[in-house]
Design an enzyme around this catalytic site. Structure first.
Site, PDB file in Angstrom:
ATOM      1  CB  CYS A   1      -0.877   0.020   1.167  1.00  0.00           C
ATOM      2  SG  CYS A   1      -2.515   0.907   0.969  1.00  0.00           S
TER       3      CYS A   1
ATOM      4  CG  HIS B   1      -3.516  -3.473   3.190  1.00  0.00           C
ATOM      5  ND1 HIS B   1      -2.573  -3.128   3.884  1.00  0.00           N
ATOM      6  CD2 HIS B   1      -4.090  -2.435   2.554  1.00  0.00           C
ATOM      7  CE1 HIS B   1      -2.443  -1.676   3.769  1.00  0.00           C
ATOM      8  NE2 HIS B   1      -3.322  -1.317   3.121  1.00  0.00           N
TER       9      HIS B   1
ATOM     10  CD  GLU C   1      -1.115  -6.388   4.662  1.00  0.00           C
ATOM     11  OE1 GLU C   1      -0.751  -6.646   3.651  1.00  0.00           O
ATOM     12  OE2 GLU C   1      -1.221  -5.169   5.375  1.00  0.00           O
TER      13      GLU C   1
HETATM   14  N1  GLN Z   1      -1.872   6.636   3.019  1.00  0.00           N
HETATM   15  C1  GLN Z   1      -1.831   6.106   1.844  1.00  0.00           C
HETATM   16  C2  GLN Z   1      -3.628   6.037   1.043  1.00  0.00           C
HETATM   17  O1  GLN Z   1      -4.165   6.556   1.695  1.00  0.00           O
HETATM   18  C3  GLN Z   1      -1.697   4.551   1.902  1.00  0.00           C
HETATM   19  C4  GLN Z   1      -2.684   3.804   2.870  1.00  0.00           C
HETATM   20  C5  GLN Z   1      -2.156   2.651   3.172  1.00  0.00           C
HETATM   21  O2  GLN Z   1      -0.837   2.123   3.301  1.00  0.00           O
HETATM   22  N2  GLN Z   1      -2.919   1.628   4.008  1.00  0.00           N
HETATM   23  O3  GLN Z   1      -3.657   5.847  -0.089  1.00  0.00           O
END
Ligand code: GLN
Length: 555
Positions: free
Chosen positions: A386, A512, A514
């Protein structure tokens, strides 16, 4: 009326005793007997969900497939019971009050004074009941964990609801399991039961008599001690179990089974079921016990002081290790430590793989950029998650494309080169709660890419939690320079995965992965990342005889 049985799990004395793991492990024992299990967590805080809380407050925010931002215990449930949970699986005080107040405004209670008892407690019970019939399917058992500690002011309405719930169900449908603490006093060499006695007294004062006690301690309770607890707590001796610290959380179901927890649950609930089949679980535990070496991985993040902030990433890395028969030893490095530090390369040296996980805000970004740069230049296996994808893209734009001021608008709102920008549909959103791009979305994989090779399929459904994305304007430039957009949304408008051509394994995801990893079924990306890291470790050791990457770090 479905014949679902219920197990309520409460905790006494103090938090952090492993109630979530105990609840999940009991779920696994029931599932191993062929029973259909569902599980939910009650969180007595007023936030509607965990999404607005800092990971330092409450650990990681776990995202379900339908996009609910929930407590990290749901991650343990999904991993240990191996089930898919939904927004219904996490109830908070905020949700309950919001629903009751909405109904009051609609006039659903016209004429009544709306009160904690019965309106709030009814709402809680309805929400628990709603899990007993999901699209016509009724689980055999629902496990309900009540977060916090008995005695906390905010958990009172939930405990009252549980008390009523049991009264309203036919006898034998509901049991209460209470987790307590047994301290060991080293000066006298004794385990003391008084805290447990008090914890049970507190629960009984609310009207709940526990059926099973799980006593968390550093060593096993002997029969004398159990007899004493039985007498003071009014719980039969064969329903009192030592819940001793174990080396690895995945050992807990087997330890519980061996002590007879599963058998007792079945007996108390009058369940008709098969004999337990834990063979697959045992195989996985054997793989943990028979690992062939240690692999050092660096996780560079902003919340590195609290491992719970990255719990699903750490677990998924461990799963990758299980699949590759290595013990993955992760050092969580605070990204700010790399910033302005002449020795930042030394801090990252000696690892066989680098992970940059998700996150929010600009604190620690410089350090994450350095981690991406180091992995790229030194050809160390890299997994970006992410925010990790976003930072890796900014780093590439700056240092490979030479766009020095490339940035994400999350860190510089007026950036002239916003390589990472807010998704168009996010631009008008001002409210913070539950408004990100959340939950499952499809990602199509590019044939011939490392991503495609890892997954072995053309399209995957993965969980998301983000507001920003790779700016499409820069895609051609990035691709020309050697970055592969190896995963994209089906309409090709969103970059879901990137990787580098000229690198053994540099892969990052906007989603994600994970959250979908399981101990017996490591997520393909984590499995492949660990395999690549293992190969890297082997290569380094072969090239420089005498250097052992794992040993170097331990000294
Ligand atoms: N802050 C980034 C976004 O909002 C990444 C979010 C995250 O890592 N979950 O896109």
């Amino acid at each position: 009326m479905p014949d679902t049985k219920y197990v309520f799990v409460t905790g006494g004395n103090l938090s952090g005793l492993g109630k979530g793991l105990a609840a999940a492990s009991m779920g696994r024992l029931l599932k191993s007997r062929g029973l259909q299990v569902n599980i939910l967590k009650i969180d007595p805080y007023i936030n509607v969900d965990a999404g607005t809380m800092s990971p330092y407050q409450h650990g990681e925010v776990y995202v379900t497939k339908d996009g609910a931002e929930t407590d990290l215990d749901l991650g343990h449930y999904e991993r240990i019971v191996d089930i898919g949970l939904t927004e219904k699986s996490n109830i908070t005080t905020g949700q309950v009050y919001q629903a009751v107040i909405d109904k009051e405004r609609k006039g659903s209670y016209l004429g009544a004074t709306v009160q904690v008892i019965p309106h709030i407690t009814n709402e809680i019970k309805d929400r628990i009941h709603s899990l007993s019939d999901i699209e016509g399917e009724s689980p055999d058992v629902i496990i309900v964990e009540v977060g916090g500690t008995v005695g906390d002011i905010e958990s009172l309405p939930f405990l009252e609801a549980i008390r009523q719930f049991r009264m309203e169900q036919p006898r034998g449908q509901v049991i209460n399991v209470h987790l307590t603490y047994i301290p060991y006093i080293s000066t006298t060499g004794e385990l003391k039961t008084k805290l447990t006695q008090h914890a049970v007294k507190e629960l009984r004062a609310i009207g709940i008599q526990p059926d099973i006690l799980l006593c968390r301690s550093t060593r096993s309770l002997d029969d004398e001690l159990k007899k004493k607890i039985a007498l003071f707590c009014n719980v039969p001796i064969d329903c009192i179990f030592s819940n001793v610290d174990v080396e690895n959380i995945y050992f807990i179901p087997l330890v519980f089974e061996e002590m007879g927890v599963g058998e007792r649950l079945v007996e108390l609930l009058g369940l008709k079921c098969d004999r337990p089949d834990l063979s697959e679980w045992k195989e996985m535990v054997d793989a943990i016990k028979n690992s062939t070496g240690i692999l050092k991985i660096a996780l560079v993040g902003k919340y590195a002081l609290l491992r719970d902030a990255y719990i699903s990433v750490l677990e998924a890395l461990a799963h990758g290790g299980i699949a590759n028969r290595v013990t993955v030893d992760v050092d969580c490095i605070i990204s700010e430590k790399l910033e302005g530090n002449d020795n930042w390369r030394d801090i990252l040296a000696g690892y066989s793989g680098i992970v940059v996980p998700g996150g929010f805000g600009d604190r620690g970004i410089k350090g994450k950029l350095l981690a991406c740069q180091y992995a790229r230049e030194e050809k160390i296996p890299f997994l970006g998650l992410c925010l990790g994808l976003q930072v890796a893209t900014v780093e590439y734009a700056r240092n490979v494309l030479g766009i020095e001021d490339a940035n994400s608008t999350e860190f510089d709102e007026i950036s002239q080169n916003p390589i990472i920008d807010l998704m168009p549909e996010q631009k008008k959103i001002t409210r913070k709660g539950g408004t990100m791009r959340l939950g499952h979305y499809y990602c199509e994989l590019k044939p011939g890419s490392k991503a495609h090779e890892a997954y072995g399929v053309d399209s995957v459904n993965e969980r998301h939690r983000h507001r920003l994305e790779v700016n499409n304007k820069y895609r051609p430039m990035l691709e020309k320079a050697g970055m592969v957009m190896s995963g994209v949304s089906p309409d090709d408008l969103l970059v879901e995965m990137i990787e580098l051509k000229d690198h053994p394994w540099f892969v990052a995801t906007q989603f994600h992965p994970e959250f979908q990893s399981r101990p017996q079924r490591a997520h393909p990306l984590f499995k492949t990342f660990i395999r690549a890291s293992k190969d890297y470790q082997k290569r380094v050791e072969e090239l420089s005889p005498g250097i052992k990457l794992e040993a170097e770090r331990k000294t």
